[in-house]
Write a protein that holds these residues in place. Structure first.
Motif, short mmCIF file in Angstrom:
data_model
loop_
_atom_site.label_atom_id
_atom_site.label_comp_id
_atom_site.label_asym_id
_atom_site.label_seq_id
_atom_site.Cartn_x
_atom_site.Cartn_y
_atom_site.Cartn_z
N GLN A 276 0.83 -1.21 0.00
CA GLN A 276 0.00 0.00 0.00
C GLN A 276 0.86 1.26 0.00
O GLN A 276 1.88 1.34 0.69
N ASN A 277 0.42 2.24 -0.81
CA ASN A 277 1.08 3.55 -0.91
C ASN A 277 2.51 3.46 -1.47
O ASN A 277 3.33 4.33 -1.20
N SER A 278 2.78 2.43 -2.23
CA SER A 278 4.10 2.31 -2.86
C SER A 278 3.97 2.56 -4.36
O SER A 278 2.86 2.56 -4.92
N THR A 279 5.11 2.77 -5.00
CA THR A 279 5.15 2.97 -6.45
C THR A 279 6.09 1.92 -7.04
O THR A 279 7.26 1.85 -6.67
N VAL A 280 5.57 1.12 -7.97
CA VAL A 280 6.34 0.05 -8.60
C VAL A 280 6.12 0.11 -10.10
O VAL A 280 4.97 0.13 -10.55
N GLN A 281 7.21 0.11 -10.85
CA GLN A 281 7.04 0.11 -12.30
C GLN A 281 6.62 -1.28 -12.78
O GLN A 281 5.70 -1.40 -13.58
N SER A 282 7.30 -2.34 -12.32
CA SER A 282 6.96 -3.70 -12.74
C SER A 282 6.76 -4.58 -11.51
O SER A 282 7.66 -4.70 -10.67
N LEU A 283 5.60 -5.22 -11.43
CA LEU A 283 5.27 -6.09 -10.31
C LEU A 283 5.04 -7.50 -10.83
O LEU A 283 4.13 -7.75 -11.62
N TRP A 284 5.91 -8.45 -10.39
CA TRP A 284 5.84 -9.84 -10.84
C TRP A 284 5.18 -10.69 -9.76
O TRP A 284 5.71 -10.83 -8.65
N LEU A 285 4.03 -11.28 -10.09
CA LEU A 285 3.28 -12.09 -9.13
C LEU A 285 2.94 -13.47 -9.70
O LEU A 285 2.02 -14.13 -9.23
N GLY A 286 3.67 -13.88 -10.71
CA GLY A 286 3.41 -15.19 -11.31
C GLY A 286 3.69 -16.32 -10.35
O GLY A 286 4.46 -16.17 -9.39
N THR A 287 3.09 -17.46 -10.62
CA THR A 287 3.34 -18.64 -9.80
C THR A 287 4.00 -19.72 -10.65
O THR A 287 4.33 -19.49 -11.81
N PHE A 288 4.22 -20.89 -10.06
CA PHE A 288 4.88 -21.98 -10.77
C PHE A 288 3.89 -23.08 -11.11
O PHE A 288 2.79 -23.14 -10.56
N GLU A 289 4.28 -23.98 -11.98
CA GLU A 289 3.43 -25.11 -12.37
C GLU A 289 3.07 -25.95 -11.13
O GLU A 289 3.91 -26.27 -10.30
N ASP A 290 1.79 -26.29 -11.02
CA ASP A 290 1.30 -27.23 -10.00
C ASP A 290 1.46 -26.73 -8.57
O ASP A 290 1.31 -27.50 -7.62
N ILE A 291 1.75 -25.43 -8.39
CA ILE A 291 1.85 -24.93 -7.01
C ILE A 291 0.48 -24.52 -6.50
O ILE A 291 0.12 -24.77 -5.37
N VAL B 74 1.15 1.07 -10.07
CA VAL B 74 1.87 0.03 -10.80
C VAL B 74 1.69 0.27 -12.30
O VAL B 74 0.59 0.54 -12.76
N GLU B 75 2.79 0.14 -13.05
CA GLU B 75 2.70 0.30 -14.51
C GLU B 75 2.55 -1.04 -15.22
O GLU B 75 1.79 -1.16 -16.17
N SER B 76 3.31 -2.07 -14.76
CA SER B 76 3.29 -3.37 -15.43
C SER B 76 3.08 -4.46 -14.38
O SER B 76 3.74 -4.46 -13.34
N MET B 77 2.16 -5.40 -14.68
CA MET B 77 1.92 -6.48 -13.72
C MET B 77 1.90 -7.82 -14.46
O MET B 77 1.31 -7.95 -15.54
N TYR B 78 2.52 -8.82 -13.84
CA TYR B 78 2.70 -10.14 -14.44
C TYR B 78 2.08 -11.18 -13.51
O TYR B 78 2.51 -11.35 -12.38
N LEU B 79 1.06 -11.89 -14.02
CA LEU B 79 0.29 -12.83 -13.20
C LEU B 79 0.28 -14.23 -13.81
O LEU B 79 -0.70 -14.97 -13.72
N GLN B 80 1.38 -14.63 -14.41
CA GLN B 80 1.44 -15.90 -15.11
C GLN B 80 1.06 -17.09 -14.24
O GLN B 80 1.44 -17.18 -13.08
N LYS B 81 0.28 -18.00 -14.83
CA LYS B 81 -0.01 -19.34 -14.29
C LYS B 81 -0.92 -19.35 -13.06
O LYS B 81 -1.06 -20.39 -12.41
#
Length: 661
Positions: free
Chosen positions: A243-258, A276-283
């Motif tokens: 909260q109240n932070s500034t992030v250009q790229s936030l990676w929140l992806g997970t792994f296979e079968d987790i 946040v400018e870019s967010m990654y939510l893979q898998k």
């Protein structure tokens, strides 16, 4: 008798003594003269004395240096890069690198470090990159802090570290990358994060740590270039903590079968309290998306939903109107219209590659994306008999289109009329059925890069590449030409702007001398993995300063008349040819040694003939092609016999002439 004598003479005259002088291989491979050396995996226990003092980059991994002292590298005062991965290093003593004032990068990955002296890193004046990956480290206090004021990246992955808190006096002013992936960090406190505050635009990697708790306000008012929490199961913890932070790229992806559970979309409410400018939510598992799921994504410019099990996106989604880049790869769409492109009117980049179902392009599914510049639809099993004007309707600003690795596509005249601004078109490994004698690309007047590799293209169609006035890069790898021959009249003749031409794996056996005559500005030609002989080199006589790849062809002997063509080129690769190392090829062998600076992959360029020299590097062969003593003897005998025969012939002729007066 005269013919028999002639045969004996010729055999003797061209008898040569042939010897290979194989120079002793250097233990270390020289990659750049007197500067860069690779000594990896040689079982060395010390730095070889053959390395020059001028060495700047040294790759010394997979050797044996259990103890490093101040004399180990003392001679190599110009080192800027040193890789000591897996050298079984236990002890690093005082002033180890005292002579390496210019050392920029030090890699100590996968060494079981027990001790590092406080002054071990005192020498380098501008050490920027340090790698302590998989060293067994459990505390950051282990790292000597002296002389690290210029440090830009610190890599500490796969250790036993439980806190990201840096020591009190650790210099972070210039730190840009701090990598803690795959450690034992589960809790982030205000104090931990506070130790990083002097670092601006920091990329912090906490992937694989499974953060279970973040102290409230820990990231308040902090600015990060990138934050990677990949593998963390509870996203609610992350969003509350940020909260109240500034992030250009936030990676929140997970792994296979987790994580097999559907994501709780309420966790995204935390995005309303941060930037946040870019967010990654893979898998993650995205099921039952509603129009309100992304209502806090209004500041996002990029969103990656790779492999999130999506089958469809609803219409009227709120919050994605400003999105510029969207990745929907490896999902389960059946029809391109199921993404409801109207949700993303500002989109400039769209990736839907590797779809797990056969993707139907539909008709006009993307017509609302009038600002789209890049579209990647590769590996989607797309098949259509009439591509691609109906499918790409209204994409008039599209500059890059990737349709590679799909099922057969039927192309008609001006198949890409809806995309006149295209600069890159990739159709590799997609069979093309051109249903017209005219070019399907003829309206692409701005196209610079065209990849048609392994398309089973009909190269007998002389007009198939017409209408590409500024094409610079053409890849035709894996396409066959009629009878394995590129004739004087061929589809390439109109491509006068071509600079890079790739014709590898085309089963070529010959190239007409005039085949490339209109291609006057080419600087890169790849003809590798064909059946070409040296005669095809003549087709390149008008080109100078090019990179020429002739690897894996059928070139055995290169006549002296072709050597000037090779001499005028920048770089040449002849690896994998059945090169002749006998005196029949002496002029080429001499040229080869004199032009080593032009030749690529010389370590793997070997003789194929004669059998005694098969497998010997060309650079290690020295031939003695002067006439041998036996040859001289037979030459004298031949001359004597020839003189006797000539005298008898003259006498016989004169006698015959006298008798017929």
């Amino acid at each position: 008798m005269a013919p028999a004598i002639s045969c004996v003479f010729l055999v003797a005259l061209f008898s040569t003594s042939c010897e290979a002088i194989a120079s002793s291989d250097q233990m270390c491979i020289e990659k750049e003269t007197n500067k860069t050396y690779n000594c990896e995996n040689l079982g060395l226990g010390e730095i070889p004395g053959t390395l020059p003092n001028s060495t700047e980059c040294l790759e010394f991994s997979f050797n044996f240096l259990p103890t490093i002292q101040n004399t180990t590298f003392s001679r190599l005062v110009n080192l800027t890069f040193l890789d000591l991965t897996r050298c079984q290093i236990y002890w690093i003593h005082e002033d180890t690198f005292q002579s390496q004032h210019q050392l920029d990068t030090l890699v100590l990955t996968a060494n079981p470090l027990i001790f590092m002296a406080e002054t071990s890193l005192n020498g380098p004046k501008s050490l920027k990159h340090l790698f302590f990956i998989q060293t067994g480290m459990s505390s950051l206090d282990f790292i000597p802090m002296h002389n690290l004021k210029n440090l830009e990246s610190l890599h500490l992955g796969s250790n036993h570290i439980s806190s990201i808190k840096l020591p009190k006096d650790f210099p972070t002013e210039k730190l840009k990358v701090l990598d803690f992936q795959n450690n034992a960090i589960h809790y982030l406190s205000k104090e931990d994060v506070g130790s990083l505050q002097q670092a601006t635009n920091l990329s912090l990697n906490l992937k694989g740590n499974d953060i279970t708790r973040i102290e409230l306000g820990a990231f308040k008012s902090t600015i990060f270039q990138s934050l990677d929490f990949g593998g963390t199961l509870d996203l609610l913890v992350i969003f509350k903590g940020l909260q109240n932070s500034t992030v250009q790229s936030l990676w929140l992806g997970t792994f296979e079968d987790i994580n097999d559970e559907d994501i709780n979309f309420s966790v995204f409410d935390g995005l309303c309290e941060m930037s946040v400018e870019s967010m990654y939510l893979q898998k993650h598992h995205f099921f039952n998306i509603s129009s309100n799921t992304f209502h806090c994504f209004t500041s996002l410019q990029e969103l990656d939903l790779t492999a999130t099990h999506l089958k469809e996106l609803p219409s009227g989604i709120v919050g994605l109107k400003s999105l510029k880049k969207l990745v929907l790869s490896a999902n389960k769409f059946s029809n391109l219209c199921q993404i409801n492109a109207a949700n993303f009117p500002s989109l400039t980049h769209l990736y839907i590659k590797g779809n797990t179902k056969r993707l139907d392009l539909g008709t006009g599914c993307l017509e609302n994306l009038e600002n789209l510049h890049l579209l990647d639809l590769s590996h989607d099993d797309i098949e259509t008999s009439d591509c691609c004007n109906l499918q790409l309707k209204n994409l008039s600003h599209l500059q890059s289109l990737n349709l590679s690795y799909n099922e057969p596509l039927g192309l008609k005249t001006e198949a890409f009329q809806e995309c006149p601004q295209l600069e890159l078109l990739d159709l590799a490994f997609t069979r093309l059925r051109v249903n017209t004698a005219q070019s399907p690309f003829q309206n692409l007047h701005l196209l610079k890069v065209l990849n048609l590799s392994h398309c089973l293209l009909d190269t007998s169609n002389q007009h198939i590449l017409d209408g590409l006035p500024v094409l610079q890069h053409l890849n035709l790898q894996g396409n066959n030409f009629p009878n394995g021959n590129i004739q004087k009249t061929n589809p390439l003749q109109t491509l006068e702007s071509l600079e890079i031409l790739i014709l590898s794996f085309c089963d070529l056996s010959s190239i007409d001398q005039q085949a490339f005559i209109s291609l006057k500005i080419m600087n890169h030609v790849d003809l590798s993995h064909n059946r070409l002989t040296s005669s095809s080199i003549e087709a390149l006589s008008h080109l100078k300063g090019i990179y020429l790849n002739l690897a894996a062809n059928h070139i055995g002997i290169i006549p002296s008349g072709l050597l000037p063509i090779l001499s005028q080129q920048r770089t040449i690769n002849l690896r994998g040819n059945p090169l002749d190392c006998t005196c029949s090829n002496i002029y080429f062998l001499e040229w080869y040694k004199e032009n080593m600076q032009k030749l690529e992959d010389t370590e793997n360029t070997f003789c194929a003939n004669p059998p005694l020299l098969r497998g010997v590097k060309l650079s290690d062969v020295t031939l003695s092609c002067s006439i041998t003593a036996v040859g001289i003897f037979f030459l004298i005998v031949f001359l004597l016999l020839f003189t006797v025969v000539l005298i008898f012939a003259v006498k016989y002729f004169l006698r015959w002439k006298y008798q017929h007066i």
